[in-house]
Design a protein around this motif. Structure first.
Motif, PDB file in Angstrom:
ATOM      1  N   ASP A 215       0.871  -1.158   0.009  1.00  9.21           N
ATOM      2  CA  ASP A 215      -0.210   0.090   0.089  1.00  9.21           C
ATOM      3  C   ASP A 215       0.595   1.309   0.024  1.00  9.21           C
ATOM      4  OD1 ASP A 215      -2.079  -1.704   0.276  1.00  9.21           O
ATOM      5  OD2 ASP A 215      -2.537  -1.314   2.155  1.00  9.21           O
TER       6      ASP A 215
ATOM      7  N   GLU B  39       3.172   2.476  -1.984  1.00 12.78           N
ATOM      8  CA  GLU B  39       3.126   3.591  -3.211  1.00 12.78           C
ATOM      9  C   GLU B  39       1.960   4.383  -3.472  1.00 12.78           C
ATOM     10  OE1 GLU B  39       5.325   4.190  -5.821  1.00 12.78           O
ATOM     11  OE2 GLU B  39       6.784   3.388  -4.289  1.00 12.78           O
ATOM     12  N   ASP B  40       0.954   3.811  -2.915  1.00  7.35           N
ATOM     13  CA  ASP B  40      -0.360   4.675  -2.873  1.00  7.35           C
ATOM     14  C   ASP B  40      -0.448   5.916  -1.903  1.00  7.35           C
ATOM     15  OD1 ASP B  40      -1.754   3.384  -4.903  1.00  7.35           O
ATOM     16  OD2 ASP B  40      -2.970   1.872  -3.342  1.00  7.35           O
TER      17      ASP B  40
ATOM     18  N   ARG C  25       1.948   8.628  -3.413  1.00  3.28           N
ATOM     19  CA  ARG C  25       1.345   9.322  -4.294  1.00  3.28           C
ATOM     20  C   ARG C  25       0.483  10.369  -3.712  1.00  3.28           C
ATOM     21  NH1 ARG C  25      -0.963   5.361  -6.770  1.00  3.28           N
ATOM     22  NH2 ARG C  25      -3.026   6.157  -6.454  1.00  3.28           N
ATOM     23  N   TRP C  26      -0.381   9.907  -2.656  1.00  9.94           N
ATOM     24  CA  TRP C  26      -1.329  10.752  -2.248  1.00  9.94           C
ATOM     25  C   TRP C  26      -0.668  11.846  -1.454  1.00  9.94           C
ATOM     26  CZ3 TRP C  26      -4.160   5.873   0.215  1.00  9.94           C
ATOM     27  CH2 TRP C  26      -4.962   5.400  -0.872  1.00  9.94           C
TER      28      TRP C  26
ATOM     29  N   GLU D 282      -8.551  10.482   0.149  1.00  7.06           N
ATOM     30  CA  GLU D 282      -7.965   8.979   0.011  1.00  7.06           C
ATOM     31  C   GLU D 282      -6.963   8.630   1.349  1.00  7.06           C
ATOM     32  OE1 GLU D 282      -7.750  11.114  -2.676  1.00  7.06           O
ATOM     33  OE2 GLU D 282      -8.027   9.770  -4.588  1.00  7.06           O
TER      34      GLU D 282
ATOM     35  N   TYR E 108      -7.953   5.997   3.857  1.00  4.62           N
ATOM     36  CA  TYR E 108      -6.976   4.844   3.981  1.00  4.62           C
ATOM     37  C   TYR E 108      -6.736   4.533   5.525  1.00  4.62           C
ATOM     38  CZ  TYR E 108      -3.180   1.723   3.887  1.00  4.62           C
ATOM     39  OH  TYR E 108      -2.212   0.592   4.139  1.00  4.62           O
TER      40      TYR E 108
END
Ligand code: HEM
Length: 392
Positions: free
Chosen positions: A161, A163-164, A167-168, A184, A188
């Motif tokens: 998780d 990498e997500d 990015r966020w 997000e 999360y």
């Protein structure tokens, strides 16, 4: 009295910090107006403190100078900081100490010894990637990736998780918005909190979800905002590491000096922290009237501590405008001091130490290969983008 190079009012202009010379103004203020009142405009009125001694005094007195009403300047129209009284950064003693105790174990020297190997692996991975790519961004590809993956690891974010989350957080930091406003990311962490409520693990989110202060469990809002505080605060680590690259690019003799004598590594890390001073200001609210630097501060007044200014105070640092990796003593305030001293300080230092070591071991050097873009903010400073090439 000489005239100030630019008006002290410009201190609240992000452009001064991005493209101007705030140090010229701070130098003038330290000498002529070390405790300066800014009348309210979009921002509430506040006192500016620029001398080391005053900044340190306020940091070290959390009862007289509260953090619970916010530690960063915010436009009055935005209202109070949602984390006020709830997060590590925004609570006062005695609650603050209890909250800090809940998470301190993950940030101690002892635990650093356990995750130092993970830091090394993470550093090797980002450097290998950067060498393979040829040109890379010291911010996005190296420092941001490294720091986010480490804090995510401590928090218990599964590897798949990260990498997500990377990015966020990039989206939020680059837009200059708080992570609280980033849906997000918040959703999360709510999911992760649910998971850890059902099945605790040995990580920070579990410690917050199952921890209590004053015998009371933290509310979901408190846990969530503390997660946000921990991830958000790591922005400083990315800025100071990328700022370290910039400092060495601008002072190649100092990189060569480190190459020639690695025993300078500990003092080099401290000097990079002092020089970059990526946290531009901290704010406090006076709880009672008192005199400071010859001015009368009233109860309820906001006091802003300009950290990079304190760290270039000639009264404390000889040749303060010189980047000197052998500087000693170097009692800088880049990580704050006193009760709210940066909880990530061991981690921030370890990341830099390992990164510089691996760079010395694996590459001949590094060069800039594109324009440096500074962050536009009055809260943090350093590179937004810094294209570099690692010379294998
Ligand atoms: C070189 C990188 C870093 C710099 C320059 C930095 C700077 C600071 C400063 C100046 C403070 C004091 C704020 C205040 O008193 O109002 C602080 C507090 C804090 N920092 Fe850092 N920081 C860095 C890295 C990190 C990292 C890697 C983390 C990890 C998550 C972190 C988490 C925090 C937290 C949670 C606080 C609040 C602590 C408390 O109030 O008890 N920081 N940091």
């Amino acid at each position: 009295m000489t005239v100030s190079p630019v008006s002290p009012a410009r201190l609240t202009d992000p452009e001064l910090h991005a493209g101007g010379d705030p140090h010229a103004l701070w130098r003038w203020m330290r000498e002529h107006e070390p405790v300066h009142w800014h009348a309210p405009d979009d921002l509430p009125g506040f006192w500016s403190l620029t001398r080391y001694e005053d900044v340190s005094t306020v940091y070290r007195d959390p009862r007289a100078f509260s953090s619970a009403h916010g530690v960063l300047l915010r436009p009055t129209a935005q209202g109070a900081d949602p984390g006020g009284g709830l997060t590590l950064a925004l609570t006062d003693p005695p609650r603050h100490q209890q909250l800090r105790r809940l998470v301190a174990r993950w940030f101690s020297e002892r635990s650093a010894r356990q995750w130092e190997e993970a830091v090394r692996r993470a550093v090797r991975a980002v450097l290998a990637r950067a060498i393979e790519r040829g040109e890379s961004d010291a911010v996005h590809d190296i420092s941001a990736r490294l720091t986010l993956h480490l804090i995510a690891g401590l928090m218990g974010v599964p590897e798949g998780d990260r990498e997500d989350l990377f990015r966020w957080t990039n989206e939020a930091f680059e837009a200059g918005t708080s992570l609280v406003a980033h849906h997000e990311t918040m959703l999360y962490f709510l999911d992760l909190m649910d998971l850890r409520t059902a099945e605790p693990a040995d990580d920070l989110v579990s410690a917050l979800v199952h921890g209590s202060v004053d015998g009371e469990p933290l509310t979901a809002e408190e846990v969530l905002l503390n997660c946000e505080n921990l991830v958000g605060a790591s922005e400083n680590a990315r800025l100071s590491i990328a700022g370290g690259f910039l400092a060495f690019l601008e002072h190649p003799d100092q990189w060569q000096r480190l190459r020639d004598d690695r025993r300078l590594l500990p003092t080099a890390v401290e000097e990079v922290l002092r020089w970059t001073s990526s946290a531009t200001h901290s704010m406090r609210t006076a709880t009672a009237a008192r005199d400071l630097g010859g001015r009368r501060i009233e109860a309820g007044d906001r006091v802003v501590l300009w950290v990079p200014s304190a760290n270039r105070d000639e009264a404390v640092f000889p040749h303060a405008d010189r980047f000197d990796i052998a500087r000693r003593p170097n009692r800088h305030l880049a990580l704050g001091t006193g009760e709210h001293v940066c909880i990530g300080n061991v981690m921030a230092r370890a990341q830099m130490r390992v990164l510089f070591t691996e760079l010395l071991d694996t590459v001949r050097g590094f060069e800039q290969c594109g324009p440096y873009v500074p962050v536009r903010s009055i809260a943090v400073n350093g590179p937004e983008h810094l294209p570099i090439r690692l010379l294998a």
